[in-house]
Design a protein around this motif. Structure first.
Motif, PDB file in Angstrom:
ATOM      1  N   ILE A 110       0.853  -1.188   0.000  1.00 26.42           N
ATOM      2  CA  ILE A 110       0.000   0.000   0.000  1.00 26.42           C
ATOM      3  C   ILE A 110       0.894   1.245   0.000  1.00 26.42           C
ATOM      4  N   ASN A 111       0.396   2.358  -0.493  1.00 23.60           N
ATOM      5  CA  ASN A 111       1.210   3.566  -0.574  1.00 23.60           C
ATOM      6  C   ASN A 111       1.718   4.039   0.786  1.00 23.60           C
ATOM      7  N   LEU A 112       1.082   3.654   1.872  1.00 15.81           N
ATOM      8  CA  LEU A 112       1.590   3.984   3.207  1.00 15.81           C
ATOM      9  C   LEU A 112       2.992   3.415   3.414  1.00 15.81           C
ATOM     10  N   ASP A 113       3.324   2.367   2.664  1.00 12.80           N
ATOM     11  CA  ASP A 113       4.643   1.737   2.783  1.00 12.80           C
ATOM     12  C   ASP A 113       5.754   2.601   2.191  1.00 12.80           C
ATOM     13  N   VAL A 114       5.432   3.525   1.313  1.00 14.77           N
ATOM     14  CA  VAL A 114       6.458   4.350   0.670  1.00 14.77           C
ATOM     15  C   VAL A 114       7.182   5.208   1.708  1.00 14.77           C
ATOM     16  N   ALA A 115       6.450   5.897   2.561  1.00 12.09           N
ATOM     17  CA  ALA A 115       7.085   6.742   3.583  1.00 12.09           C
ATOM     18  C   ALA A 115       7.877   5.893   4.567  1.00 12.09           C
ATOM     19  N   ALA A 116       7.320   4.778   5.008  1.00 11.42           N
ATOM     20  CA  ALA A 116       8.019   3.907   5.956  1.00 11.42           C
ATOM     21  C   ALA A 116       9.307   3.357   5.336  1.00 11.42           C
ATOM     22  N   THR A 117       9.273   3.025   4.050  1.00  8.58           N
ATOM     23  CA  THR A 117      10.457   2.527   3.353  1.00  8.58           C
ATOM     24  C   THR A 117      11.513   3.623   3.255  1.00  8.58           C
ATOM     25  N   ALA A 118      11.096   4.838   2.913  1.00 10.77           N
ATOM     26  CA  ALA A 118      12.032   5.956   2.794  1.00 10.77           C
ATOM     27  C   ALA A 118      12.673   6.269   4.145  1.00 10.77           C
ATOM     28  N   VAL A 119      11.888   6.336   5.203  1.00 10.96           N
ATOM     29  CA  VAL A 119      12.412   6.653   6.536  1.00 10.96           C
ATOM     30  C   VAL A 119      13.396   5.576   6.983  1.00 10.96           C
ATOM     31  N   ALA A 120      13.030   4.312   6.824  1.00 15.93           N
ATOM     32  CA  ALA A 120      13.897   3.213   7.267  1.00 15.93           C
ATOM     33  C   ALA A 120      15.212   3.186   6.487  1.00 15.93           C
ATOM     34  N   ASN A 121      15.167   3.470   5.200  1.00 11.27           N
ATOM     35  CA  ASN A 121      16.370   3.387   4.376  1.00 11.27           C
ATOM     36  C   ASN A 121      17.184   4.670   4.361  1.00 11.27           C
ATOM     37  N   ALA A 122      16.701   5.684   5.044  1.00  8.21           N
ATOM     38  CA  ALA A 122      17.492   6.896   5.253  1.00  8.21           C
ATOM     39  C   ALA A 122      18.263   6.781   6.571  1.00  8.21           C
ATOM     40  N   GLY A 123      18.185   5.593   7.194  1.00  7.42           N
ATOM     41  CA  GLY A 123      18.939   5.334   8.415  1.00  7.42           C
ATOM     42  C   GLY A 123      18.184   5.600   9.693  1.00  7.42           C
ATOM     43  N   ASN A 124      16.889   5.761   9.616  1.00  8.25           N
ATOM     44  CA  ASN A 124      16.089   6.039  10.801  1.00  8.25           C
ATOM     45  C   ASN A 124      15.341   4.778  11.245  1.00  8.25           C
ATOM     46  N   GLU A 125      15.236   4.614  12.540  1.00  4.71           N
ATOM     47  CA  GLU A 125      14.488   3.479  13.077  1.00  4.71           C
ATOM     48  C   GLU A 125      13.013   3.844  13.148  1.00  4.71           C
ATOM     49  N   PRO A 126      12.137   2.909  12.742  1.00  8.70           N
ATOM     50  CA  PRO A 126      10.697   3.195  12.804  1.00  8.70           C
ATOM     51  C   PRO A 126      10.278   3.602  14.218  1.00  8.70           C
ATOM     52  N   GLY A 127       9.499   4.670  14.301  1.00  6.62           N
ATOM     53  CA  GLY A 127       8.975   5.123  15.580  1.00  6.62           C
ATOM     54  C   GLY A 127       9.910   6.027  16.372  1.00  6.62           C
ATOM     55  N   LYS A 128      11.180   6.155  15.964  1.00  5.73           N
ATOM     56  CA  LYS A 128      12.112   7.014  16.717  1.00  5.73           C
ATOM     57  C   LYS A 128      12.066   8.456  16.234  1.00  5.73           C
ATOM     58  N   LEU A 129      12.271   8.666  14.930  1.00  4.31           N
ATOM     59  CA  LEU A 129      12.310  10.008  14.375  1.00  4.31           C
ATOM     60  C   LEU A 129      10.901  10.582  14.230  1.00  4.31           C
ATOM     61  N   ILE A 130       9.994   9.753  13.798  1.00  5.97           N
ATOM     62  CA  ILE A 130       8.624  10.207  13.531  1.00  5.97           C
ATOM     63  C   ILE A 130       7.695   9.531  14.533  1.00  5.97           C
ATOM     64  N   ARG A 131       6.958  10.339  15.274  1.00  6.14           N
ATOM     65  CA  ARG A 131       6.002   9.794  16.236  1.00  6.14           C
ATOM     66  C   ARG A 131       4.651  10.408  15.966  1.00  6.14           C
TER      67      ARG A 131
END
Length: 182
Positions: A110-131
């Motif tokens: 789903i398109n919601l995965d695009v932002a999560a993929t970008a954040v994770a592959n920019a070196g950020n851990e899910p839930g840490k940078l974006i809350r």
């Protein structure tokens, strides 16, 4: 970097580069050219292997605009519906050296995965940078085969009085309080 090529801006594409294919064809010609320009700039900057490029759409074709606004092919309906023709869209990912070229991935995302993929592959851990944490998942482990499971057990959509749930291969669509389709 996020580059959003909006269809409303692309309407100026009518007759783009002398194409005069059709209103829709001219927009596609301009999109093709624009994406080529972006990929050329990434190559010139020597960032090819460090750049994940995702091409997708937010919805299916605007069927109410007639045959010059795209086609859903064999899928039912288009933009503004929760049927497959409204929510199933192209999704092309390119990342030389990381994602296998020519891969056809047949699991629903789903398109919601695009932002999560970008954040994770920019070196950020899910839930840490974006809350709060993003609803999507990092697709890279699925696309590389590192994770053989499906990214989602089920997907959900809601648009006005419509709602739908996909638990592959089944999809339930509710158009309002009385109409349901399986």
């Amino acid at each position: 970097m996020l580059v959003w090529l909006n269809l409303l801006i692309c309407i100026a594409a009518i007759g783009f580069a002398g194409a005069r294919l059709s209103r829709y064809g001219d927009v596609i010609a301009e999109l093709d050219w624009s994406i080529g320009q972006i990929l050329d700039a990434v190559r010139r900057a020597n960032l090819d292997n460090d750049t994940l490029v995702i091409f997708t759409s937010d919805n299916g074709p605007w069927l109410s605009y007639g045959d010059h606004a795209g086609s859903a092919g064999h899928l039912r309906e288009g933009k503004g519906t929760t049927f497959e023709g409204g929510v199933r869209v192209p999704f092309i990912a390119r990342w030389p050296g990381r994602l296998p070229a020519g891969l056809v991935y047949d699991r629903p995302v789903i398109n919601l995965d695009v932002a999560a993929t970008a954040v994770a592959n920019a070196g950020n851990e899910p839930g840490k940078l974006i809350r709060p944490a993003l609803d999507g998942v990092n697709l890279v482990p699925f696309l590389t085969g590192e994770d053989p499971n499906a990214p989602h057990d089920r997907l959900f959509w809601r648009w006005r009085s419509q709602s739908a749930v996909l638990e592959f291969p089944w999809k339930l669509v509710r158009l309002g309080p009385q109409e349901q389709f399986l």
